[in-house]
Design a protein around this motif. Structure first.
Motif, PDB file in Angstrom:
ATOM      1  N   ARG A   1       0.851  -1.189   0.000  1.00 49.89           N
ATOM      2  CA  ARG A   1       0.000   0.000   0.000  1.00 49.89           C
ATOM      3  C   ARG A   1       0.891   1.244   0.000  1.00 49.89           C
ATOM      4  N   LEU A   2       0.562   2.197  -0.856  1.00 46.76           N
ATOM      5  CA  LEU A   2       1.281   3.463  -0.902  1.00 46.76           C
ATOM      6  C   LEU A   2       0.385   4.558  -0.345  1.00 46.76           C
ATOM      7  N   ILE A   3       0.876   5.258   0.667  1.00 46.55           N
ATOM      8  CA  ILE A   3       0.125   6.353   1.273  1.00 46.55           C
ATOM      9  C   ILE A   3       0.750   7.662   0.802  1.00 46.55           C
ATOM     10  N   ASP A   4       0.000   8.437   0.063  1.00 45.43           N
ATOM     11  CA  ASP A   4       0.498   9.705  -0.470  1.00 45.43           C
ATOM     12  C   ASP A   4      -0.131  10.841   0.323  1.00 45.43           C
ATOM     13  N   THR A   5       0.698  11.650   0.963  1.00 45.03           N
ATOM     14  CA  THR A   5       0.166  12.740   1.779  1.00 45.03           C
ATOM     15  C   THR A   5      -0.150  13.954   0.918  1.00 45.03           C
ATOM     16  N   ALA A   6      -0.863  14.878   1.517  1.00 49.50           N
ATOM     17  CA  ALA A   6      -1.084  16.165   0.861  1.00 49.50           C
ATOM     18  C   ALA A   6       0.248  16.899   0.780  1.00 49.50           C
ATOM     19  N   GLY A   7       0.389  17.768  -0.214  1.00 49.12           N
ATOM     20  CA  GLY A   7       1.617  18.537  -0.347  1.00 49.12           C
ATOM     21  C   GLY A   7       1.771  19.526   0.802  1.00 49.12           C
ATOM     22  N   PHE A   8       2.997  19.676   1.286  1.00 47.14           N
ATOM     23  CA  PHE A   8       3.259  20.626   2.370  1.00 47.14           C
ATOM     24  C   PHE A   8       3.500  22.011   1.770  1.00 47.14           C
ATOM     25  N   GLU A   9       2.407  22.640   1.377  1.00 43.47           N
ATOM     26  CA  GLU A   9       2.489  23.939   0.726  1.00 43.47           C
ATOM     27  C   GLU A   9       2.823  25.025   1.748  1.00 43.47           C
ATOM     28  N   PRO A  10       3.405  26.151   1.267  1.00 48.24           N
ATOM     29  CA  PRO A  10       3.786  27.238   2.179  1.00 48.24           C
ATOM     30  C   PRO A  10       2.581  27.980   2.747  1.00 48.24           C
ATOM     31  N   SER A  11       1.796  27.274   3.526  1.00 48.49           N
ATOM     32  CA  SER A  11       0.617  27.844   4.187  1.00 48.49           C
ATOM     33  C   SER A  11       0.487  27.147   5.532  1.00 48.49           C
ATOM     34  N   TRP A  12       0.397  27.922   6.619  1.00 46.74           N
ATOM     35  CA  TRP A  12       0.357  27.327   7.956  1.00 46.74           C
ATOM     36  C   TRP A  12      -0.796  26.341   8.084  1.00 46.74           C
ATOM     37  N   LEU A  13      -1.976  26.705   7.578  1.00 53.33           N
ATOM     38  CA  LEU A  13      -3.148  25.845   7.707  1.00 53.33           C
ATOM     39  C   LEU A  13      -2.973  24.549   6.920  1.00 53.33           C
ATOM     40  N   LYS A  14      -2.478  24.644   5.684  1.00 55.21           N
ATOM     41  CA  LYS A  14      -2.305  23.448   4.846  1.00 55.21           C
ATOM     42  C   LYS A  14      -1.209  22.549   5.400  1.00 55.21           C
ATOM     43  N   GLU A  15      -0.151  23.149   5.930  1.00 57.01           N
ATOM     44  CA  GLU A  15       0.904  22.360   6.567  1.00 57.01           C
ATOM     45  C   GLU A  15       0.338  21.593   7.756  1.00 57.01           C
ATOM     46  N   PHE A  16      -0.443  22.299   8.581  1.00 58.01           N
ATOM     47  CA  PHE A  16      -1.034  21.691   9.778  1.00 58.01           C
ATOM     48  C   PHE A  16      -1.957  20.537   9.398  1.00 58.01           C
ATOM     49  N   GLN A  17      -2.800  20.751   8.381  1.00 58.79           N
ATOM     50  CA  GLN A  17      -3.747  19.717   7.951  1.00 58.79           C
ATOM     51  C   GLN A  17      -3.013  18.488   7.412  1.00 58.79           C
ATOM     52  N   ALA A  18      -1.945  18.709   6.652  1.00 58.95           N
ATOM     53  CA  ALA A  18      -1.182  17.591   6.094  1.00 58.95           C
ATOM     54  C   ALA A  18      -0.504  16.790   7.201  1.00 58.95           C
ATOM     55  N   ILE A  19       0.083  17.489   8.172  1.00 57.60           N
ATOM     56  CA  ILE A  19       0.749  16.819   9.291  1.00 57.60           C
ATOM     57  C   ILE A  19      -0.255  16.027  10.114  1.00 57.60           C
ATOM     58  N   GLN A  20      -1.408  16.636  10.409  1.00 61.02           N
ATOM     59  CA  GLN A  20      -2.422  15.965  11.229  1.00 61.02           C
ATOM     60  C   GLN A  20      -2.995  14.726  10.537  1.00 61.02           C
TER      61      GLN A  20
ATOM     62  N   ILE B   1       3.263   1.600   8.905  1.00 61.00           N
ATOM     63  CA  ILE B   1       4.164   2.155   7.904  1.00 61.00           C
ATOM     64  C   ILE B   1       5.514   1.473   8.043  1.00 61.00           C
ATOM     65  N   ASN B   2       5.973   0.833   6.989  1.00 58.48           N
ATOM     66  CA  ASN B   2       7.215   0.072   7.030  1.00 58.48           C
ATOM     67  C   ASN B   2       8.379   0.753   6.317  1.00 58.48           C
ATOM     68  N   ALA B   3       8.080   1.738   5.512  1.00 59.91           N
ATOM     69  CA  ALA B   3       9.127   2.513   4.838  1.00 59.91           C
ATOM     70  C   ALA B   3       8.557   3.895   4.528  1.00 59.91           C
ATOM     71  N   ILE B   4       9.417   4.899   4.589  1.00 60.76           N
ATOM     72  CA  ILE B   4       8.960   6.276   4.382  1.00 60.76           C
ATOM     73  C   ILE B   4       9.793   6.938   3.294  1.00 60.76           C
ATOM     74  N   TRP B   5       9.101   7.553   2.341  1.00 60.19           N
ATOM     75  CA  TRP B   5       9.774   8.387   1.343  1.00 60.19           C
ATOM     76  C   TRP B   5       9.544   9.844   1.705  1.00 60.19           C
ATOM     77  N   PHE B   6      10.615  10.587   1.897  1.00 58.04           N
ATOM     78  CA  PHE B   6      10.529  12.039   2.036  1.00 58.04           C
ATOM     79  C   PHE B   6      10.815  12.616   0.652  1.00 58.04           C
ATOM     80  N   CYS B   7       9.797  13.155  -0.014  1.00 60.87           N
ATOM     81  CA  CYS B   7       9.973  13.715  -1.351  1.00 60.87           C
ATOM     82  C   CYS B   7      10.162  15.228  -1.274  1.00 60.87           C
ATOM     83  N   VAL B   8      11.319  15.696  -1.734  1.00 57.70           N
ATOM     84  CA  VAL B   8      11.592  17.132  -1.748  1.00 57.70           C
ATOM     85  C   VAL B   8      11.855  17.561  -3.190  1.00 57.70           C
ATOM     86  N   ASP B   9      11.410  18.748  -3.525  1.00 54.26           N
ATOM     87  CA  ASP B   9      11.512  19.261  -4.888  1.00 54.26           C
ATOM     88  C   ASP B   9      12.925  19.769  -5.147  1.00 54.26           C
ATOM     89  N   GLY B  10      13.621  19.129  -6.088  1.00 55.58           N
ATOM     90  CA  GLY B  10      14.999  19.506  -6.384  1.00 55.58           C
ATOM     91  C   GLY B  10      15.148  20.896  -6.952  1.00 55.58           C
TER      92      GLY B  10
END
Length: 214
Positions: A22-41, A60-69
């Motif tokens: 199973r792949l769990i894709d989170t919401a994007g951590f956009e530069p907005s306090w509310l959207k960041e909070f919602q994604a983290i929660q 969760i058995n493995a975690i990908w941290f995806c950062v924009d190059g």
């Protein structure tokens, strides 16, 4: 856990009936306090359900941290948010994926920046490797393009860490449950101590006090 702006608007689950994966894709951590909070929660909620629910398939058995190059200045902030979201899974192996790694000369610099971002964190994460990635062919002009790269390496590395990740998930869930029990026990003791202090503060008639002294 993907941190790219504007990619996924909410936590989404991708499953395959032929694979126990199973792949769990989170919401994007956009530069907005509310959207960041919602994604983290959203990630924290999923994580807590994996520990408190009866089903074991939410671990969760493995975690990908995806950062924009192409957004190097956001590495620190994005990694900090992703670490906060996955705080419960401190032993689960992490792979950092630097997406849109079109510039070959900048790849080593980006890897160093990611390493520095992890080193500055207070939250300890089990970082295994950092993989620059180009998911699909990116055309620069008629004579130049960036070919897909890093996908096979990412899959192989993920498969390699899954056995460790399964044991790590068990360990992290046990630690989380133990921590919850300790907090609840301290809360009960604190309440009982307060009640005892209140009862002890109530004036007792002298005659009754003599009887109660023993």
């Amino acid at each position: 856990s993907c941190g790219a702006e504007g990619t996924t608007k909410e936590l989404k689950i991708y499953e395959n009936s032929e694979l126990s994966f199973r792949l769990i894709d989170t919401a994007g951590f956009e530069p907005s306090w509310l959207k960041e909070f919602q994604a983290i929660q959203a990630v924290k909620k999923w994580s807590k359900e994996s520990a408190t629910g009866k089903k074991n398939d939410k671990r969760i058995n493995a975690i990908w941290f995806c950062v924009d190059g192409t957004s190097r200045k956001l590495f620190g902030k994005t990694i900090s948010n992703l670490s906060a979201a996955t705080r419960m899974w401190e032993s689960v192996p992490v792979i950092v994926v630097i997406t849109k790694s079109y510039s070959v000369p900048e790849r080593n610099e980006n890897i160093e920046m990611v390493q520095e971002a992890f080193a500055r964190q207070k939250v300890t994460k089990n970082l295994k490797t950092i993989i620059p990635l180009v998911a699909a062919t990116y055309v620069l002009n008629d004579a130049a393009y960036a070919a897909p790269e890093g996908v096979t390496q990412l899959i192989d590395q993920t498969n390699g860490i899954l056995p460790e990740g399964m044991q790590a998930a068990e360990q992290d869930i046990y630690r989380y449950k133990l921590k919850r029990k300790n907090i609840m026990a301290q809360s009960v003791i604190g309440t009982a101590t307060t009640a005892g202090a209140i009862v002890g503060a109530v004036p007792i008639p002298f005659a009754d006090a003599v009887i109660l002294t023993p």
